[in-house]
Design an enzyme around this catalytic site. Structure first.
Site, short mmCIF file in Angstrom:
data_model
loop_
_atom_site.label_atom_id
_atom_site.label_comp_id
_atom_site.label_asym_id
_atom_site.label_seq_id
_atom_site.Cartn_x
_atom_site.Cartn_y
_atom_site.Cartn_z
N ARG A 84 1.02 -1.00 0.73
CA ARG A 84 -0.04 -0.01 0.40
C ARG A 84 0.98 1.43 0.06
NH1 ARG A 84 -2.89 -4.25 2.02
NH2 ARG A 84 -4.89 -4.28 1.70
N SER A 144 -12.88 -9.08 3.06
CA SER A 144 -12.21 -8.83 1.92
C SER A 144 -11.23 -7.77 1.72
CB SER A 144 -12.00 -9.72 0.53
OG SER A 144 -11.03 -9.05 -0.53
N GLN A 180 -8.73 -7.30 0.19
CA GLN A 180 -8.33 -6.76 -1.62
C GLN A 180 -9.16 -5.97 -2.45
OE1 GLN A 180 -6.37 -10.03 -3.06
NE2 GLN A 180 -4.78 -10.16 -1.29
N ASP A 205 -4.98 -15.12 7.15
CA ASP A 205 -3.08 -15.87 6.77
C ASP A 205 -2.62 -16.78 7.63
OD1 ASP A 205 -3.64 -14.95 4.18
OD2 ASP A 205 -2.78 -13.56 4.63
C1 S3P Z 1 -4.39 -8.78 1.76
C2 S3P Z 1 -5.74 -9.30 2.00
C3 S3P Z 1 -6.47 -10.75 2.26
C4 S3P Z 1 -5.28 -11.28 2.70
C5 S3P Z 1 -3.80 -11.24 1.97
C6 S3P Z 1 -3.72 -9.92 1.76
C7 S3P Z 1 -4.47 -6.94 1.61
O1 S3P Z 1 -6.36 -11.00 1.69
O2 S3P Z 1 -5.46 -12.64 2.48
O3 S3P Z 1 -2.73 -11.53 2.06
O4 S3P Z 1 -3.16 -7.24 1.62
O5 S3P Z 1 -5.49 -6.94 1.39
P1 S3P Z 1 -8.44 -10.80 0.94
O6 S3P Z 1 -8.77 -9.55 0.69
O7 S3P Z 1 -8.49 -11.80 -0.42
O8 S3P Z 1 -8.58 -11.76 2.02
#
Ligand code: S3P
Length: 443
Positions: free
Chosen positions: A25, A178, A180, A332
């Site tokens: 980020r 999520s 992400q 994770d």
């Molecule tokens: C992450 C979000 C999680 C995590 C990934 C890193 C991030 O994924 O499992 O290792 O940095 O936003 P998801 O958004 O698919 O849950």
């Protein structure tokens, strides 16, 4: 290939590498901010290097230096400092080539939000694992924001083509927690001409919101008392300004050493400067619920992120139940939690974790297979597993290129009878290149 066998003790102090989510980020926001962003303690792992490579290809100047860490505790250590020269929200250049996110879901999903607002068409691909992971989860909200994304007919898989330019505001209710997806929508929302509302069923990691706030973005978070759903509102129109960032140690990397310290006899480990943001600290809550001897010390804020030193001692663990809104705070860490559960007394139930099926591997399936290979009774369920604690026995484990499986089952090998072989451990470079050196330094 690496072989591990039971250790008699693990002792000492360790500073784990920088947080992967925050490192990604900081480069992305630095690239679209105005002015320089300096990032101390950046994680130089393959995933984060993929992010750097993509933004360099879009004309962003990023300098990398390795300097002695300036730490309040006076410990001598080298750290990576990046300087990202940002030129503003819409300053990225058409890379003229397909961007490659390699193994990194965070790179592709977050970067897609930024590409939605650029005035060029871009294409992103990844390695075999990333090309098998679902992208419909970002294609849908981006489509509702008026941003067309194309993939091979009916696949919703990489490579993806993003037709950037005009972004409309959206009110989006995500079916999954999520970070992400949330980050993709919020980053795209920076380019919209009205507020973006993003609701998730439970709060996922909030590093994007915290970092956007420190760069000058205007966000609000709303949660009704007694409900787990959370709505984040982004009001666009403010200028993002480059920042000085210190990346805390990654709790997801610390987790392997916490587990090793609890499982290996006669152990006492102190992990320094670990991020304990409450959207990431589920592992600490689980360790406490399992009866682990864990203490957080020197709790402080570094920027908007909470940080602490964490000490663990060898403990007899007991089974527990893990589900609901706790899951996004430890998603994770489930491979290493499963290893702790395998060595615990009694049964551990993990539920509401179907997201594990679409990580770097199908982690649900892989954890069950690998624990069984190590002699543990495990039942796979639709959204988790039931682990019957027992005695871990050495086995040959193929992590299938999944860094978190390689590290979790390496720790299992330290607590198992006999020898455990990790057939290809090089995948740890994805998030923790020095994992085995750090392990050795404590043994
Ligand atoms: C992450 C979000 C999680 C995590 C990934 C890193 C991030 O994924 O499992 O290792 O940095 O936003 P998801 O958004 O698919 O849950």
């Amino acid at each position: 290939m690496i072989k591990l066998s039971s250790l008699s003790s693990l002792r000492g102090e360790l500073t784990v590498p920088g947080d992967k989510s925050i490192s990604h980020r900081s480069v992305m926001l630095g690239a679209i901010a105005e002015g320089d962003t300096t990032i101390h303690g950046f994680l130089s792992s393959e995933d984060c290097l993929a992010t750097i490579d993509c933004f360099r290809k879009m004309g962003v100047s990023i300098e990398e230096a390795c300097v002695p860490a300036e730490r309040a505790d006076g410990e001598e250590r080298m750290e990576t400092v990046l300087t990202v020269h940002g030129n503003g929200l819409r300053s990225l250049k058409d890379p003229g080539v397909t961007l490659n996110a390699m193994n990194s879901g965070t790179t592709v999903r977050l970067m897609s939000g930024i590409l939605a607002g650029q005035s060029f068409v871009s294409q992103i691909t990844g390695d075999d694992s990333l090309r098998s992971r679902p992208m419909g989860r970002i294609i849908k909200p981006l489509g509702l924001m008026g941003v067309m994304c194309a993939t091979a007919a009916g696949s919703e898989k990489l490579p993806i083509t993003i037709f950037g330019g005009q972004v409309q505001p959206v009110r989006y209710e995500s079916p999954i927690a999520s970070a992400q997806v949330k980050s993709c929508v919020l980053l795209a929302g920076l380019y919209a001409d009205g507020p973006t509302f993003y609701t998730e069923p439970a709060l996922s990691r909030n590093h994007t919101e915290l970092m956007l706030g420190s760069f000058g973005a205007n966000l609000k978070v709303k949660k009704k008392p007694g409900e787990s759903a959370v709505t984040t509102i982004l009001y666009p129109g403010t200028i993002l300004t480059g920042q000085d960032i210190r990346v805390p140690g990654d709790i997801s990397s610390a987790a392997y050493f916490l587990a090793a310290g609890l499982l290996v006899p006669d152990s006492c480990i102190r992990l320094k400067g670990v991020g304990i943001n409450e959207t990431r600290d589920g592992i600490l809550r689980v360790i406490r619920a399992m009866g682990g001897n864990l203490v957080t010390e020197n709790v402080r804020m570094e920027g908007r992120e909470a940080v602490a030193d964490i000490a663990v001692r060898t403990s007899r663990l007991k089974g527990t139940v893990i589900g609901g809104s706790l899951i996004p705070t430890l998603i994770d860490e489930i491979p290493i939690i499963a290893v702790m559960a395998a060595a615990a007394d009694g049964t551990t139930v993990i539920r509401d974790a179907a997201e594990l099926k679409v990580k770097e591997t199908n982690r649900l399936e892989e954890i069950v297979t690998d624990l069984r290979l190590m002699g543990i009774g495990v039942e796979e369920t639709d959204d988790g597993m039931i682990i019957h604690g027992g005695t871990l026995t050495g086995a040959r484990i193929d992590p299938k290129g999944d860094h978190r499986l390689a590290m979790a089952f390496s720790v299992a090998g330290l607590a198992a009878r006999g020898t455990t072989t990790i057939t290809d451990e090089r995948c740890v470079r994805i998030s923790y290149p020095d994992f085995y050196d750090d392990l050795l330094s404590l043994s």
